[in-house]
Design a protein around this motif. Structure first.
Motif, PDB file in Angstrom:
ATOM      1  N   GLU A  65       0.846  -1.195   0.000  1.00 24.89           N
ATOM      2  CA  GLU A  65       0.000   0.000   0.000  1.00 24.89           C
ATOM      3  C   GLU A  65       0.885   1.251   0.000  1.00 24.89           C
ATOM      4  OE1 GLU A  65      -3.109   0.147  -0.477  1.00 24.89           O
ATOM      5  OE2 GLU A  65      -3.608   2.184   0.145  1.00 24.89           O
ATOM      6  N   LYS A  66       1.921   1.219   0.810  1.00 21.34           N
ATOM      7  CA  LYS A  66       2.842   2.368   0.897  1.00 21.34           C
ATOM      8  C   LYS A  66       3.641   2.517  -0.411  1.00 21.34           C
ATOM      9  CE  LYS A  66       6.361   4.233   3.924  1.00 21.34           C
ATOM     10  NZ  LYS A  66       7.504   3.788   4.691  1.00 21.34           N
ATOM     11  N   ALA A  67       4.159   1.409  -0.893  1.00 23.14           N
ATOM     12  CA  ALA A  67       4.986   1.463  -2.115  1.00 23.14           C
ATOM     13  C   ALA A  67       4.190   1.985  -3.310  1.00 23.14           C
ATOM     14  CB  ALA A  67       5.534   0.074  -2.429  1.00 23.14           C
ATOM     15  N   LEU A  68       2.874   1.763  -3.287  1.00 24.36           N
ATOM     16  CA  LEU A  68       2.045   2.149  -4.446  1.00 24.36           C
ATOM     17  C   LEU A  68       1.282   3.453  -4.201  1.00 24.36           C
ATOM     18  CD1 LEU A  68       0.784  -1.445  -5.282  1.00 24.36           C
ATOM     19  CD2 LEU A  68       2.266  -0.042  -6.736  1.00 24.36           C
ATOM     20  N   SER A  69       1.700   4.205  -3.189  1.00 27.80           N
ATOM     21  CA  SER A  69       1.024   5.488  -2.954  1.00 27.80           C
ATOM     22  C   SER A  69       1.663   6.540  -3.863  1.00 27.80           C
ATOM     23  CB  SER A  69       1.114   5.911  -1.490  1.00 27.80           C
ATOM     24  OG  SER A  69       2.466   6.107  -1.162  1.00 27.80           O
ATOM     25  N   GLY A  70       1.263   6.556  -5.091  1.00 28.62           N
ATOM     26  CA  GLY A  70       1.868   7.468  -6.084  1.00 28.62           C
ATOM     27  C   GLY A  70       2.333   6.700  -7.302  1.00 28.62           C
ATOM     28  N   PRO A  71       3.406   5.902  -7.137  1.00 24.99           N
ATOM     29  CA  PRO A  71       3.910   5.166  -8.306  1.00 24.99           C
ATOM     30  C   PRO A  71       2.885   4.175  -8.872  1.00 24.99           C
ATOM     31  CG  PRO A  71       5.480   5.081  -6.502  1.00 24.99           C
ATOM     32  CD  PRO A  71       4.240   5.691  -5.954  1.00 24.99           C
ATOM     33  N   ILE A  72       2.994   3.969 -10.165  1.00 17.52           N
ATOM     34  CA  ILE A  72       2.089   3.020 -10.838  1.00 17.52           C
ATOM     35  C   ILE A  72       2.564   1.588 -10.609  1.00 17.52           C
ATOM     36  CG2 ILE A  72       1.207   2.295 -13.094  1.00 17.52           C
ATOM     37  CD1 ILE A  72       1.388   5.071 -14.056  1.00 17.52           C
ATOM     38  N   TYR A  73       3.890   1.416 -10.619  1.00 19.99           N
ATOM     39  CA  TYR A  73       4.474   0.090 -10.405  1.00 19.99           C
ATOM     40  C   TYR A  73       5.324   0.114  -9.137  1.00 19.99           C
ATOM     41  CZ  TYR A  73       3.105  -0.557 -15.277  1.00 19.99           C
ATOM     42  OH  TYR A  73       2.388  -0.647 -16.435  1.00 19.99           O
ATOM     43  N   LEU A  74       5.688  -1.065  -8.654  1.00 20.67           N
ATOM     44  CA  LEU A  74       6.406  -1.130  -7.380  1.00 20.67           C
ATOM     45  C   LEU A  74       7.789  -0.490  -7.445  1.00 20.67           C
ATOM     46  CD1 LEU A  74       5.457  -4.753  -6.213  1.00 20.67           C
ATOM     47  CD2 LEU A  74       4.868  -2.602  -5.055  1.00 20.67           C
TER      48      LEU A  74
END
Ligand code: GSH
Length: 223
Positions: free
Chosen positions: A135-144
């Motif tokens: 959830e944190k890693a994808l707060s903004g970026p489209i991919y991990l």
């Protein structure tokens, strides 16, 4: 010219399913030989095809590869799904390892004598340990990782779908992961893979577990 990729495994998900997913996303066609008898397994052993006497085994580029993670890494490297540099790659591997840990807990459930407490443990680990990371890693970026599709994204998608099969609604508190899942399922190769009749396997049933137990001569369910 290298021949077609051939997967040797059971007619079910298990450890091969992530390999099927990754080949699909890389748009690589593959054939499958399903292991259904002890004799087939013994033939693979006597032919020296299974380095550690285990499947999955994948014939690719003139090699007979074993060890799931090594196979996934080979495919990811070959088809540009492993980041742009060493630092991307280590992040991708960290995310992948986490996802694999979680998927393996689900994978062994059908072999458990008492799955209920294990299911509860999986649900709380998913909600408290794993999904918050994504959830944190994808707060903004489209991919991990690195703004680019990688094997970790593909494995995360597979894992979220597995989780929802067991715990519908589990992604309700993880909106970034849910949106990611939606985006990923719109990738054409993935969308085709999710249609009935594709090479994607269903959830394990009794035939699948019985076949594995017969092929490997496993007598009792795991505790
Ligand atoms: N580390 C291996 C483990 C493979 C594995 O445990 N395969 C199982 C089937 S899913 C197997 O072949 N078991 C037979 C045995 O270990 O004797 C991998 O990830 O590929």
């Amino acid at each position: 010219m290298a021949g077609k990729v051939v997967l040797h495994y059971f007619n079910g998900r298990g450890k091969m399913e992530s390999i099927r997913w990754l080949l699909t996303v890389a748009e690589v066609e593959f054939d499958e030989v399903y292991l259904s008898t002890r004799e087939q397994y013994e033939k693979l052993l006597s032919d020296g095809d299974l380095m550690f006497q285990q499947v999955p085994m994948v014939e690719i580029d003139g090699m007979k590869l074993v060890q799931t993670k090594a196979i996934l890494n080979y495919i990811a490297e070959k088809y540009n799904l492993h980041g742009k540099d060493l630092k991307d790659r280590v992040m991708i591997n960290m995310y992948s390892e986490g996802v694999i840990d979680l998927m393996e807990m689900i994978m062994i459930l059908p072999f458990s004598a008492d799955p209920k407490p294990k299911l509860d443990n999986i649900q709380s680990k998913a909600k408290e340990r794993y999904l918050p990371v994504f959830e944190k890693a994808l707060s903004g970026p489209i991919y991990l990782v690195g703004g680019k599709l990688s094997c970790a994204d593909v494995q995360l998608l597979e894992c979220t779908l597995m989780l929802e099969e067991k715990f519908p609604g589990i992604l309700a508190d993880f909106p970034n992961v849910k949106s990611f899942q939606g985006r990923m399922t719109r990738i054409p190769a993935i969308s085709r893979f999710l249609q009935p009749g594709s090479k994607r396997k269903s959830q394990p049933d009794e035939t699948y577990t019985k076949t594995i137990m017969e092929v490997f001569k496993i007598k009792i369910p795991f505790p």
